[in-house]
Design a protein around this motif. Structure first.
Motif, PDB file in Angstrom:
ATOM      1  N   ALA A   1       0.837  -1.203   0.000  1.00 45.19           N
ATOM      2  CA  ALA A   1       0.000   0.000   0.000  1.00 45.19           C
ATOM      3  C   ALA A   1       0.870   1.251   0.000  1.00 45.19           C
ATOM      4  N   ASN A   2       1.944   1.217   0.764  1.00 45.95           N
ATOM      5  CA  ASN A   2       2.857   2.352   0.813  1.00 45.95           C
ATOM      6  C   ASN A   2       3.670   2.461  -0.473  1.00 45.95           C
ATOM      7  N   HIS A   3       4.183   1.327  -0.939  1.00 47.42           N
ATOM      8  CA  HIS A   3       5.010   1.331  -2.152  1.00 47.42           C
ATOM      9  C   HIS A   3       4.230   1.864  -3.346  1.00 47.42           C
ATOM     10  N   ALA A   4       2.971   1.500  -3.442  1.00 43.98           N
ATOM     11  CA  ALA A   4       2.167   1.861  -4.607  1.00 43.98           C
ATOM     12  C   ALA A   4       1.617   3.285  -4.538  1.00 43.98           C
ATOM     13  N   LYS A   5       1.964   4.031  -3.512  1.00 37.92           N
ATOM     14  CA  LYS A   5       1.543   5.433  -3.454  1.00 37.92           C
ATOM     15  C   LYS A   5       1.964   6.203  -4.697  1.00 37.92           C
ATOM     16  N   SER A   6       3.092   5.817  -5.269  1.00 40.47           N
ATOM     17  CA  SER A   6       3.620   6.529  -6.427  1.00 40.47           C
ATOM     18  C   SER A   6       2.926   6.132  -7.726  1.00 40.47           C
ATOM     19  N   TRP A   7       2.064   5.117  -7.692  1.00 41.57           N
ATOM     20  CA  TRP A   7       1.374   4.676  -8.895  1.00 41.57           C
ATOM     21  C   TRP A   7       0.185   5.597  -9.168  1.00 41.57           C
ATOM     22  N   THR A   8       0.243   6.331 -10.237  1.00 37.80           N
ATOM     23  CA  THR A   8      -0.799   7.310 -10.544  1.00 37.80           C
ATOM     24  C   THR A   8      -2.184   6.675 -10.624  1.00 37.80           C
ATOM     25  N   GLY A   9      -2.238   5.452 -11.141  1.00 41.08           N
ATOM     26  CA  GLY A   9      -3.534   4.821 -11.370  1.00 41.08           C
ATOM     27  C   GLY A   9      -3.994   3.874 -10.288  1.00 41.08           C
ATOM     28  N   LEU A  10      -3.291   3.825  -9.146  1.00 41.59           N
ATOM     29  CA  LEU A  10      -3.741   2.925  -8.079  1.00 41.59           C
ATOM     30  C   LEU A  10      -5.107   3.372  -7.569  1.00 41.59           C
ATOM     31  N   ALA A  11      -6.081   2.494  -7.672  1.00 43.16           N
ATOM     32  CA  ALA A  11      -7.435   2.827  -7.249  1.00 43.16           C
ATOM     33  C   ALA A  11      -7.917   1.979  -6.089  1.00 43.16           C
ATOM     34  N   SER A  12      -7.426   0.735  -6.001  1.00 40.63           N
ATOM     35  CA  SER A  12      -7.935  -0.173  -4.975  1.00 40.63           C
ATOM     36  C   SER A  12      -6.932  -1.281  -4.712  1.00 40.63           C
TER      37      SER A  12
END
Length: 415
Positions: free
Chosen positions: A198-209
């Motif tokens: 969850a923390n690592h994917a903070k940088s993913w613009t399209g992370l929705a869920s």
């Protein structure tokens, strides 16, 4: 359960009208939240997921198909269908290796470890040829980052799914990944892994869920008791860990029996004084229920639809007091063999109609699977998956009839 009249109403609606027209989210329009029985974007647009699974949790711990095509081209196939989301699966073992500073994190080492040095080296060269921004020392997490970046470039949301703990093909009750405390299902490492991703994917613009766990099921002798009490005692801290590390994404909750039974938390049942009460949690506006279905042998929709309603979709019917924990329901897995054109089967059409014709519109869906083949699956290298939308070498559709007569219309009707 008062299902007969409700199901009759659903059947009537399915013949009278399709999904409602929706205000479009201006991509990415995140973070998403939950309002009643709907997912809504940051601007207040209703969001209906229409997507596909891209496996990345098997032995190599890499998104599949990169030895056959580039990430950009694979994402392009998804985009061409009009889909708006990819369910990207991963194994907790990726995070365990990160914390252990394991040398197997690199492309070279993870492929050699899973495939042997000869085939591992061959597949590595194929991946590097198709994806020249990578090197032999690119890590698994960097590959996931690249996939997420390309999905964002092509304006497709990411739904991040923890599929297993130990990286392997899923799922059985005897694979050690089934239930909390099972042979490979270390609860503390699982919770740590969810928070990390969850923390690592903070940088993913399209992370929705993000999802808590794929297909919880009866485990082996080492597992905790197969009860809802074990579920709530392990799941709530895990969900809090996700939310505390990243409060933006939706959190998908799965039930028992290979995620075919969500009755405990949608019906607000109590087990040993433990009750799932969404309003009491910090993440209360992020809760989405997920459901799976693989009743491919059904000969009539009424063999499928009542169970789906009772076990999940009643949560989307705000007038049904038997399921008081209302919220969106997304079918994150369903699928069928692509080779025989079975998109016209009772099963496929029933899934489509059930998803689309909920009162006030659908919650969403993600078909299993995109993968035409796997680096390795159940010990077989270059394993062909005839359920994959793509062909074996990821160069085109396995069955254009299924694509044109089922997938594309399903996507269009979900808008």
């Amino acid at each position: 359960m008062k299902t007969s009249s409700i199901l009759a109403g659903l059947a009537t609606m399915s013949t009278c009208f399709g999904a409602p027209s929706l205000k479009r989210a201006t991509w990415p329009d995140t973070p998403f939240s939950v309002s009643g029985r709907d997912i809504v974007s940051a601007s207040g647009a209703k969001v209906v997921y229409a997507g596909v699974n891209w496996p990345g949790a098997a032995d190599t711990m890499l998104p599949e198909g990169l030895q056959y095509n580039s990430i950009a081209n694979i994402v392009g196939f998804v985009k061409s269908l009009g889909m708006n989301v990819v369910r990207l699966t991963y194994a907790v073992e990726v995070i365990d290796d990160y914390y252990a500073n394991s040398p197997n994190q690199t492309l070279q080492n993870t492929l050699n470890h899973a495939l042997g040095s000869t085939n591992g080296s061959k597949v590595l060269q194929q991946i590097l040829k198709n994806n020249p921004s990578f090197t032999a020392q690119t890590t698994r997490l960097q590959v996931f980052d690249a996939v997420a970046a390309e999905l964002a470039k092509q304006q497709i949301w990411v739904h991040l799914d923890n599929h297993v703990s130990k990286a392997e093909w899923c799922c059985s009750t005897a694979d050690g990944n089934a239930w909390f405390g099972d042979t490979y299902f270390d609860v503390s490492k699982w919770q740590r892994g969810l928070g990390f991703m969850a923390n690592h994917a903070k940088s993913w613009t399209g992370l929705a869920s993000v999802a808590l766990r794929n297909e919880l099921r009866q485990g082996g002798a080492d597992a905790q008791p197969y009860t809802w009490n074990a579920w709530i005692e392990d799941v709530i801290p895990a969900a809090n860990g996700i939310y505390n590390n990243n409060s933006s994404p939706l959190i998908f909750f799965s039930g028992e029996s290979f995620d075919t039974d969500d009755t405990y938390f949608i019906q607000r049942q109590t087990y040993n004084s433990e009750t799932f009460t969404p309003s009491s949690y910090a993440f209360k506006n992020k809760i989405v229920y997920e459901i799976h279905n693989y009743q491919n042998s059904a000969t009539a929709c009424n063999q499928i639809q009542p169970g789906l309603y009772n076990n999940a979709y009643c949560a989307m019917n705000l007038t049904d007091t038997s399921c008081p924990n209302h919220g969106p329901v997304v079918m994150t897995e369903f699928g069928f063999d692509q080779t025989d054109g079975s998109s016209g089967s009772v099963y496929a059409q029933c899934i489509k109609n059930t998803v689309l014709n909920q009162p006030n519109g659908p919650g969403g869906w993600m078909q299993w699977t995109l993968s035409g083949s796997y680096y390795i699956r159940s010990g077989i290298q270059d394993y062909e998956d005839t359920w994959g939308l793509l062909n074996h070498n990821w160069s085109g559709w396995r069955n254009s009839t299924v694509i044109n007569n089922f997938v594309k219309p399903f996507v269009q009707a979900s808008r």
